[in-house]
Design a protein around this motif. Structure first.
Motif, PDB file in Angstrom:
ATOM      1  N   LEU A 254       0.819  -1.208   0.000  1.00 23.81           N
ATOM      2  CA  LEU A 254       0.000   0.000   0.000  1.00 23.81           C
ATOM      3  C   LEU A 254       0.854   1.259   0.000  1.00 23.81           C
ATOM      4  N   ILE A 255       1.932   1.252   0.776  1.00 21.77           N
ATOM      5  CA  ILE A 255       2.835   2.412   0.798  1.00 21.77           C
ATOM      6  C   ILE A 255       3.373   2.681  -0.603  1.00 21.77           C
ATOM      7  N   ALA A 256       3.840   1.621  -1.270  1.00 18.69           N
ATOM      8  CA  ALA A 256       4.383   1.775  -2.627  1.00 18.69           C
ATOM      9  C   ALA A 256       3.320   2.295  -3.583  1.00 18.69           C
ATOM     10  N   TYR A 257       2.085   1.812  -3.422  1.00 22.67           N
ATOM     11  CA  TYR A 257       1.004   2.229  -4.310  1.00 22.67           C
ATOM     12  C   TYR A 257       0.642   3.698  -4.107  1.00 22.67           C
ATOM     13  N   LEU A 258       0.570   4.126  -2.855  1.00 24.90           N
ATOM     14  CA  LEU A 258       0.224   5.516  -2.581  1.00 24.90           C
ATOM     15  C   LEU A 258       1.332   6.468  -3.000  1.00 24.90           C
ATOM     16  N   GLU A 259       2.569   6.006  -2.965  1.00 25.34           N
ATOM     17  CA  GLU A 259       3.675   6.842  -3.416  1.00 25.34           C
ATOM     18  C   GLU A 259       3.718   6.928  -4.940  1.00 25.34           C
ATOM     19  N   ASP A 260       3.212   5.901  -5.614  1.00 28.36           N
ATOM     20  CA  ASP A 260       3.185   5.902  -7.077  1.00 28.36           C
ATOM     21  C   ASP A 260       1.917   5.198  -7.557  1.00 28.36           C
ATOM     22  N   PRO A 261       0.765   5.901  -7.557  1.00 27.92           N
ATOM     23  CA  PRO A 261      -0.516   5.279  -7.910  1.00 27.92           C
ATOM     24  C   PRO A 261      -0.593   4.773  -9.343  1.00 27.92           C
ATOM     25  N   HIS A 262       0.291   5.256 -10.213  1.00 26.09           N
ATOM     26  CA  HIS A 262       0.262   4.804 -11.608  1.00 26.09           C
ATOM     27  C   HIS A 262       0.808   3.387 -11.742  1.00 26.09           C
ATOM     28  N   ARG A 263       1.498   2.931 -10.727  1.00 31.02           N
ATOM     29  CA  ARG A 263       2.119   1.606 -10.780  1.00 31.02           C
ATOM     30  C   ARG A 263       1.233   0.609 -10.050  1.00 31.02           C
ATOM     31  N   ASP A 264       0.636  -0.292 -10.798  1.00 30.34           N
ATOM     32  CA  ASP A 264      -0.238  -1.298 -10.211  1.00 30.34           C
ATOM     33  C   ASP A 264       0.620  -2.403  -9.615  1.00 30.34           C
ATOM     34  N   ASN A 265       0.656  -2.490  -8.297  1.00 24.65           N
ATOM     35  CA  ASN A 265       1.500  -3.497  -7.646  1.00 24.65           C
ATOM     36  C   ASN A 265       0.686  -4.545  -6.896  1.00 24.65           C
ATOM     37  N   GLY A 266      -0.575  -4.673  -7.240  1.00 20.29           N
ATOM     38  CA  GLY A 266      -1.374  -5.734  -6.650  1.00 20.29           C
ATOM     39  C   GLY A 266      -2.335  -5.286  -5.579  1.00 20.29           C
ATOM     40  N   VAL A 267      -2.381  -3.993  -5.274  1.00 18.40           N
ATOM     41  CA  VAL A 267      -3.314  -3.499  -4.264  1.00 18.40           C
ATOM     42  C   VAL A 267      -4.098  -2.324  -4.837  1.00 18.40           C
ATOM     43  N   LYS A 268      -5.368  -2.262  -4.487  1.00 15.25           N
ATOM     44  CA  LYS A 268      -6.230  -1.184  -4.947  1.00 15.25           C
ATOM     45  C   LYS A 268      -7.146  -0.745  -3.804  1.00 15.25           C
ATOM     46  N   ILE A 269      -7.613   0.498  -3.899  1.00 13.16           N
ATOM     47  CA  ILE A 269      -8.633   0.990  -2.974  1.00 13.16           C
ATOM     48  C   ILE A 269      -9.954   1.003  -3.731  1.00 13.16           C
ATOM     49  N   VAL A 270     -10.925   0.272  -3.216  1.00 10.88           N
ATOM     50  CA  VAL A 270     -12.206   0.141  -3.898  1.00 10.88           C
ATOM     51  C   VAL A 270     -13.273   0.914  -3.121  1.00 10.88           C
ATOM     52  N   PRO A 271     -13.782   2.025  -3.662  1.00 12.16           N
ATOM     53  CA  PRO A 271     -14.851   2.779  -2.972  1.00 12.16           C
ATOM     54  C   PRO A 271     -16.116   1.928  -2.870  1.00 12.16           C
ATOM     55  N   PHE A 272     -17.141   2.490  -2.224  1.00 16.39           N
ATOM     56  CA  PHE A 272     -18.410   1.775  -2.125  1.00 16.39           C
ATOM     57  C   PHE A 272     -18.897   1.418  -3.520  1.00 16.39           C
ATOM     58  N   TYR A 273     -19.360   0.154  -3.683  1.00 13.26           N
ATOM     59  CA  TYR A 273     -19.860  -0.275  -4.989  1.00 13.26           C
ATOM     60  C   TYR A 273     -21.183   0.410  -5.323  1.00 13.26           C
ATOM     61  N   ASN A 274     -22.020   0.574  -4.318  1.00 13.97           N
ATOM     62  CA  ASN A 274     -23.329   1.200  -4.535  1.00 13.97           C
ATOM     63  C   ASN A 274     -23.203   2.718  -4.523  1.00 13.97           C
ATOM     64  N   VAL A 275     -24.135   3.384  -5.176  1.00  8.62           N
ATOM     65  CA  VAL A 275     -24.144   4.845  -5.213  1.00  8.62           C
ATOM     66  C   VAL A 275     -25.025   5.350  -4.081  1.00  8.62           C
ATOM     67  N   PHE A 276     -24.452   6.174  -3.210  1.00  9.07           N
ATOM     68  CA  PHE A 276     -25.183   6.763  -2.098  1.00  9.07           C
ATOM     69  C   PHE A 276     -25.278   8.272  -2.311  1.00  9.07           C
ATOM     70  N   ASP A 277     -25.994   8.943  -1.393  1.00 10.45           N
ATOM     71  CA  ASP A 277     -26.177  10.382  -1.540  1.00 10.45           C
ATOM     72  C   ASP A 277     -24.858  11.134  -1.390  1.00 10.45           C
ATOM     73  N   LEU A 278     -24.063  10.749  -0.394  1.00  8.99           N
ATOM     74  CA  LEU A 278     -22.785  11.410  -0.136  1.00  8.99           C
ATOM     75  C   LEU A 278     -21.746  10.378   0.256  1.00  8.99           C
ATOM     76  N   HIS A 279     -20.491  10.658  -0.085  1.00  5.91           N
ATOM     77  CA  HIS A 279     -19.381   9.788   0.295  1.00  5.91           C
ATOM     78  C   HIS A 279     -18.313  10.630   0.985  1.00  5.91           C
ATOM     79  N   TYR A 280     -17.815  10.119   2.116  1.00  5.80           N
ATOM     80  CA  TYR A 280     -16.754  10.813   2.842  1.00  5.80           C
ATOM     81  C   TYR A 280     -15.634   9.832   3.167  1.00  5.80           C
TER      82      TYR A 280
END
Length: 600
Positions: A254-280
């Motif tokens: 995760l550290i490597a990914y956040l330092e270089d998000p263009h480089r896919d190293n096997g970890v991703k952050i997946v937001p909520f799949y469903n659409v809600f009124d607001l996201h924080y």
């Protein structure tokens, strides 16, 4: 006697019921806590030996009330009451829980996550056409998963795939099956009832408490019978020490990914799949920041978190950060950032997958099946001696991929497009132009877990190129412009960058966008994507077990499947690592010199 529908879970914990409740109630407001109810002294069941009911009535203020209160002075208090219950049920053969409302959240960490699928495999046969709808997740590839509703009922066998993991299966369970296997008498002519299997089960038929007793007893007996694996995946218990090692690997990724998000190293952050009124995203006690997508989340993390910390400290921070979704009535859905991480990790020759905050293990039989499919769908289909004479040997063990790629810049009709992106995607590392063919070459060193990155890149490139040719010509024009924009005048007393030199060479042969786009369109039916890899000596496609990374094999299998959606060719190219020894076929594979390790 009154009847109701029940959502049933199976408990998988050594905790007592009150301990589970106490852990949930800790630090919650009074109305958000579950409280026990007194059992009646004259209630007894043939099979349920003990039970305990907990309920709550949580108050929430709907968002519309807050907004409209600004218009009038007599709206008054507007509160919604959300009633929930948790009913613990102890039988001779195990413990179950029936829940309603938000009661399911109480046992989130203490349930058998595979309960629904385990029971379903004992209720229906693999080829029974009773499935009406599925939700699935994909292990690899650019498709995360989907929700599919069928006009005609299908079976487990017809929908099961090597890359699929069923998260929910909705069946039309025949009435005769309900009577024979679940012990519930059907007094109407209704032929079937909806039955949902996931981490829980739910039958659409209402049950009396007496029927619930029979229902649970029959389930207990069914679970002792032999079933089959609907999903080839198991969940790692959260108390297993293995979780700490996997989390340690995860944080480094995760550290490597956040330092270089263009480089896919096997970890991703997946937001909520469903659409809600607001996201924080909430970082700290009160710092709530709006987000719409993964890029926003990454930007907020980069601006508010220091990564120069011990791994254990960073893990604690990730678990404290919250992703929050709100709906109209003011109800909030709160989950930790950790539970929104997706990752694939190879540890001690086993493949683990992080999904929804839980580590999963791919079972051995599934790995054996993957090896068999690899032989059938990769080894026996693609030319294992495919060569492209324009691709150099890669004999320097210390040479990086970027340097290896740029080593082709002096070759005629070979264009180095490494690190030149279209919407953060590399269309190819090397573009090789032949008289009758056009090769989009993607290069990777080895066949480890990050092979998934290469396969995903090729799949995405295929889609973009196909869309550029058939749907949106602006894609090809923008890609051409992105290449040309890499040409930079060198600074005083400094050499021109390799990226600029490669782009300059490209422009000499393609002086304008039309010359490039015309070539793509002209060669469409002869475009071939090349999966170019530098193997270890032990890697041999005729013996898939020599490729220890199951995600790598899954990725290649998935790539071979999705490429059928397009008109492009696909080849697998072994880049020569050692000029003295280069094994390509069955006869060249040696068993004794390099031991074959199991790929679990």
């Amino acid at each position: 006697m009154s009847a109701s529908n029940y959502t049933i879970y199976q408990l998988k914990t050594d905790k007592c019921w009150q301990e589970i409740i106490d852990e949930f109630n800790e630090d919650k407001e009074e109305d958000k806590q579950f409280r026990t109810k007194n059992n009646k002294s004259d209630v007894n069941f043939p099979n349920i030996k003990e039970y305990r009911l907990y309920t709550r009535a949580a108050e929430t203020e709907p968002a519309w009330a807050k907004a409209l209160n600004e218009l009038v002075d007599d709206l008054g208090a507007v509160d919604n009451i959300n009633n929930s219950y948790v009913l613990f049920l102890e039988l001779q053969e195990g413990s179950f829980v029936a829940t309603g409302g938000h009661g399911y959240s109480v046992i989130e960490n203490d349930k058998n996550f595979d309960f629904g699928m385990e029971l379903l495999s004992r209720l229906i046969k693999r080829n029974d056409s009773v499935i009406k709808k599925i939700n699935d997740r994909h292990l690899v590839g650019n498709v995360v998963g989907g929700n599919y509703l069928y006009h005609q009922k299908v079976s487990v066998d017809t929908e099961k795939g090597f890359n699929k993991y069923f998260s929910e299966i909705y069946t039309a369970l025949p009435s005769k099956t309900i009577e024979a296997k679940l012990g519930i008498k059907i007094k109407t002519k209704k032929e079937d009832f909806r039955f949902l299997a996931k981490d829980s089960i739910k039958l659409s038929k209402s049950l009396t408490l007496r029927e619930l007793d029979i229902f649970l007893n029959n389930i207990s007996q069914l679970l002792k019978e032999e079933g089959y694996a609907i999903n080839p995946i198991y969940q790692i218990n959260k108390k297993d020490p293995l979780n700490k090692e996997l989390d340690k690997r995860l944080m480094k990724m995760l550290i490597a990914y956040l330092e270089d998000p263009h480089r896919d190293n096997g970890v991703k952050i997946v937001p909520f799949y469903n659409v809600f009124d607001l996201h924080y995203i909430q970082i700290g006690e009160s710092n709530r920041l709006n987000y719409q997508n993964e890029k926003d989340i990454i930007r907020h993390l980069q601006g508010n978190i220091s990564f120069d910390k011990e791994i254990s400290d960073l893990l604690s921070i990730i678990n404290e950060i919250k992703l929050i979704a709100t709906v109209e009535d003011g109800e909030e859905i709160v989950r930790t950032l950790y539970s929104h991480l997706e990752a694939h990790v190879l540890h001690e020759d086993r493949t683990y997958w992080l999904r929804d905050g839980v580590w999963l293990y791919l079972e051995r039989e599934f790995v054996k099946e993957i090896n068999s499919k690899f032989l059938t769908n990769i080894t026996n289909v693609y030319n294992q001696e495919f060569k492209l004479e324009d691709i150099n040997d890669w004999t320097d063990e210390d040479e990086k991929e970027g340097d290896f790629n740029f080593g082709h810049n002096e070759l005629p009709d070979v264009y180095v497009l490494d690190k030149i992106l279209y919407e953060n995607i590399e269309i190819c590392d090397l573009l090789v132009k032949k008289e009758e063919e056009l090769f989009f070459v993607h290069v990777k060193d080895g066949l480890g877990g990050d092979t998934r990155v290469l396969a995903n890149q090729i799949e995405t490139s295929m889609r973009m190129l196909y869309e550029g040719i058939h749907v949106n010509g602006q894609i090809l024009e923008d890609y051409y412009n992105n290449i040309i924009q890499k040409i930079k005048k060198p600074e005083v007393n400094k050499e021109e960058s390799t990226l600029s030199l490669a782009a300059r060479k490209f422009k000499v042969d393609f002086p304008d966008k039309d010359s490039f786009i015309d070539l793509i369109r002209k060669m469409e039916k002869n475009i071939i994507f090349v999966f170019a890899y530098r193997p270890l000596d032990r890697h041999n496609f005729f013996n898939p077990e020599t490729i220890k990374s199951t995600p790598a094999k899954l990725s290649m299998l998935n790539l071979a499947e999705v490429r059928n959606e397009f008109n492009f060719g696909l080849e697998f190219l072994k880049v020569r690592r050692n000029t003295d020894v280069f094994r390509v076929g069955k006869a060249d594979y040696y068993n004794e010199a390099v031991p074959v390790l199991p790929s679990f």
